[in-house]
Design a protein around this motif. Structure first.
Motif, mmCIF file in Angstrom:
data_model
loop_
_atom_site.group_PDB
_atom_site.id
_atom_site.type_symbol
_atom_site.label_atom_id
_atom_site.label_comp_id
_atom_site.label_asym_id
_atom_site.label_seq_id
_atom_site.Cartn_x
_atom_site.Cartn_y
_atom_site.Cartn_z
ATOM 1 N N ASP A 70 33.336 40.615 35.035
ATOM 2 C CA ASP A 70 33.982 41.881 34.707
ATOM 3 C C ASP A 70 33.251 43.055 35.345
ATOM 4 O O ASP A 70 33.888 43.963 35.885
ATOM 5 N N ALA A 71 31.915 43.037 35.297
ATOM 6 C CA ALA A 71 31.147 44.133 35.893
ATOM 7 C C ALA A 71 31.341 44.201 37.403
ATOM 8 O O ALA A 71 31.479 45.289 37.975
ATOM 9 N N LYS A 72 31.350 43.057 38.047
ATOM 10 C CA LYS A 72 31.432 43.022 39.515
ATOM 11 C C LYS A 72 32.868 43.178 40.022
ATOM 12 O O LYS A 72 33.138 43.986 40.900
ATOM 13 N N PHE A 73 33.775 42.396 39.476
ATOM 14 C CA PHE A 73 35.141 42.367 39.998
ATOM 15 C C PHE A 73 36.110 43.187 39.152
ATOM 16 O O PHE A 73 37.014 43.803 39.696
ATOM 17 N N GLY A 74 35.932 43.175 37.838
ATOM 18 C CA GLY A 74 36.800 43.971 36.974
ATOM 19 C C GLY A 74 36.688 45.451 37.288
ATOM 20 O O GLY A 74 37.693 46.163 37.362
ATOM 21 N N THR A 75 35.470 45.903 37.507
ATOM 22 C CA THR A 75 35.260 47.310 37.870
ATOM 23 C C THR A 75 35.943 47.629 39.200
ATOM 24 O O THR A 75 36.613 48.663 39.331
ATOM 25 N N PHE A 76 35.805 46.752 40.170
ATOM 26 C CA PHE A 76 36.472 46.948 41.459
ATOM 27 C C PHE A 76 37.986 47.042 41.274
ATOM 28 O O PHE A 76 38.636 47.931 41.843
ATOM 29 N N ILE A 77 38.545 46.155 40.474
ATOM 30 C CA ILE A 77 39.998 46.160 40.272
ATOM 31 C C ILE A 77 40.422 47.453 39.573
ATOM 32 O O ILE A 77 41.379 48.109 39.998
ATOM 33 N N ARG A 78 39.721 47.833 38.501
ATOM 34 C CA ARG A 78 40.078 49.064 37.776
ATOM 35 C C ARG A 78 39.968 50.296 38.665
ATOM 36 O O ARG A 78 40.801 51.192 38.598
ATOM 37 N N ASP A 79 38.930 50.357 39.492
ATOM 38 C CA ASP A 79 38.701 51.534 40.339
ATOM 39 C C ASP A 79 39.607 51.576 41.567
ATOM 40 O O ASP A 79 39.931 52.657 42.061
ATOM 41 N N ASP B 285 46.071 47.442 34.812
ATOM 42 C CA ASP B 285 47.021 46.524 34.175
ATOM 43 C C ASP B 285 46.729 45.080 34.585
ATOM 44 O O ASP B 285 47.469 44.469 35.348
ATOM 45 N N PHE B 286 45.629 44.521 34.047
ATOM 46 C CA PHE B 286 45.248 43.151 34.364
ATOM 47 C C PHE B 286 44.347 42.616 33.255
ATOM 48 O O PHE B 286 43.791 43.375 32.465
ATOM 49 N N THR B 287 44.209 41.301 33.220
ATOM 50 C CA THR B 287 43.210 40.643 32.383
ATOM 51 C C THR B 287 42.535 39.571 33.230
ATOM 52 O O THR B 287 43.061 39.170 34.272
ATOM 53 N N ILE B 288 41.387 39.146 32.781
ATOM 54 C CA ILE B 288 40.683 38.043 33.430
ATOM 55 C C ILE B 288 40.556 36.947 32.370
ATOM 56 O O ILE B 288 39.558 36.874 31.654
ATOM 57 N N PRO B 289 41.584 36.091 32.243
ATOM 58 C CA PRO B 289 41.618 35.128 31.153
ATOM 59 C C PRO B 289 40.760 33.878 31.351
ATOM 60 O O PRO B 289 40.477 33.180 30.382
ATOM 61 N N GLN B 290 40.359 33.595 32.576
ATOM 62 C CA GLN B 290 39.569 32.390 32.840
ATOM 63 C C GLN B 290 38.409 32.727 33.755
ATOM 64 O O GLN B 290 38.607 33.361 34.805
ATOM 65 N N ALA C 95 48.639 42.157 42.469
ATOM 66 C CA ALA C 95 48.089 40.858 42.880
ATOM 67 C C ALA C 95 48.010 40.781 44.404
ATOM 68 O O ALA C 95 46.997 40.349 44.963
ATOM 69 N N ASP C 96 49.061 41.221 45.065
ATOM 70 C CA ASP C 96 49.077 41.217 46.531
ATOM 71 C C ASP C 96 47.968 42.110 47.086
ATOM 72 O O ASP C 96 47.302 41.746 48.060
ATOM 73 N N ASP C 97 47.757 43.270 46.467
ATOM 74 C CA ASP C 97 46.719 44.191 46.908
ATOM 75 C C ASP C 97 45.336 43.570 46.718
ATOM 76 O O ASP C 97 44.472 43.658 47.589
ATOM 77 N N PHE C 98 45.114 42.903 45.586
ATOM 78 C CA PHE C 98 43.833 42.238 45.347
ATOM 79 C C PHE C 98 43.574 41.177 46.408
ATOM 80 O O PHE C 98 42.481 41.105 46.971
ATOM 81 N N ILE C 99 44.568 40.350 46.675
ATOM 82 C CA ILE C 99 44.407 39.287 47.679
ATOM 83 C C ILE C 99 44.101 39.896 49.047
ATOM 84 O O ILE C 99 43.234 39.404 49.773
ATOM 85 N N LYS C 100 44.786 40.968 49.382
ATOM 86 C CA LYS C 100 44.558 41.629 50.671
ATOM 87 C C LYS C 100 43.130 42.180 50.754
ATOM 88 O O LYS C 100 42.472 42.066 51.784
ATOM 89 N N ARG C 101 42.639 42.762 49.677
ATOM 90 C CA ARG C 101 41.324 43.398 49.692
ATOM 91 C C ARG C 101 40.164 42.434 49.461
ATOM 92 O O ARG C 101 39.107 42.584 50.058
ATOM 93 N N ALA C 102 40.348 41.464 48.566
ATOM 94 C CA ALA C 102 39.232 40.612 48.160
ATOM 95 C C ALA C 102 39.400 39.142 48.523
ATOM 96 O O ALA C 102 38.420 38.430 48.684
ATOM 97 N N GLY C 103 40.642 38.693 48.604
ATOM 98 C CA GLY C 103 40.881 37.275 48.864
ATOM 99 C C GLY C 103 41.465 36.607 47.636
ATOM 100 O O GLY C 103 41.884 37.260 46.692
ATOM 101 N N GLY C 104 41.475 35.302 47.665
ATOM 102 C CA GLY C 104 42.032 34.542 46.560
ATOM 103 C C GLY C 104 43.422 34.041 46.912
ATOM 104 O O GLY C 104 43.914 34.271 48.015
ATOM 105 N N HIS C 105 44.038 33.361 45.950
ATOM 106 C CA HIS C 105 45.388 32.860 46.168
ATOM 107 C C HIS C 105 46.187 32.900 44.860
ATOM 108 O O HIS C 105 45.615 32.800 43.777
ATOM 109 N N LYS C 106 47.488 33.063 45.011
ATOM 110 C CA LYS C 106 48.376 33.116 43.850
ATOM 111 C C LYS C 106 48.487 31.734 43.230
ATOM 112 O O LYS C 106 48.520 30.730 43.936
#
Length: 88
Positions: A39-48, A53-58, A74-85
């Motif tokens: 949450d500190a590392k990635f949640g802060t990035f997402i909020r800022d 409007d998100f949760t980190i359930p797992q 979700a598309d913006d996060f993937i574009k900026r940080a990576g990951g997959h749907k």
């Protein structure tokens, strides 16, 4: 829209890394420390940068899932940080 993000080894090591955070917080369970660090590392990035409007359930020491309210976030996060749907 759920996105899974694999935590790179570089994020796990070093002074600000996950493993060091777990060591510096012996009063927390390992799972609680992992969730707090994510949450500190990635949640802060997402909020800022993307949305509140998100949760980190797992969370785990290897990856985490972000559940976004809006697919465009979700598309913006993937574009900026990576990951997959993930399939819903």
């Amino acid at each position: 829209m759920r996105v899974q993000y694999e935590i790179a080894n570089g994020h796990k090591r070093g002074e600000d890394g996950l493993l060091e955070f777990i060591k510096r917080n012996p009063g927390m369970t390992k799972d609680a420390a992992i969730a707090a660090w994510i949450d500190a590392k990635f949640g802060t990035f997402i909020r800022d940068s993307i949305s509140e409007d998100f949760t980190i359930p797992q969370t785990s020491e290897f990856n985490f899932v972000v559940d976004f309210t809006y697919e465009s976030d979700a598309d913006d996060f993937i574009k900026r940080a990576g990951g997959h749907k993930l399939e819903e």
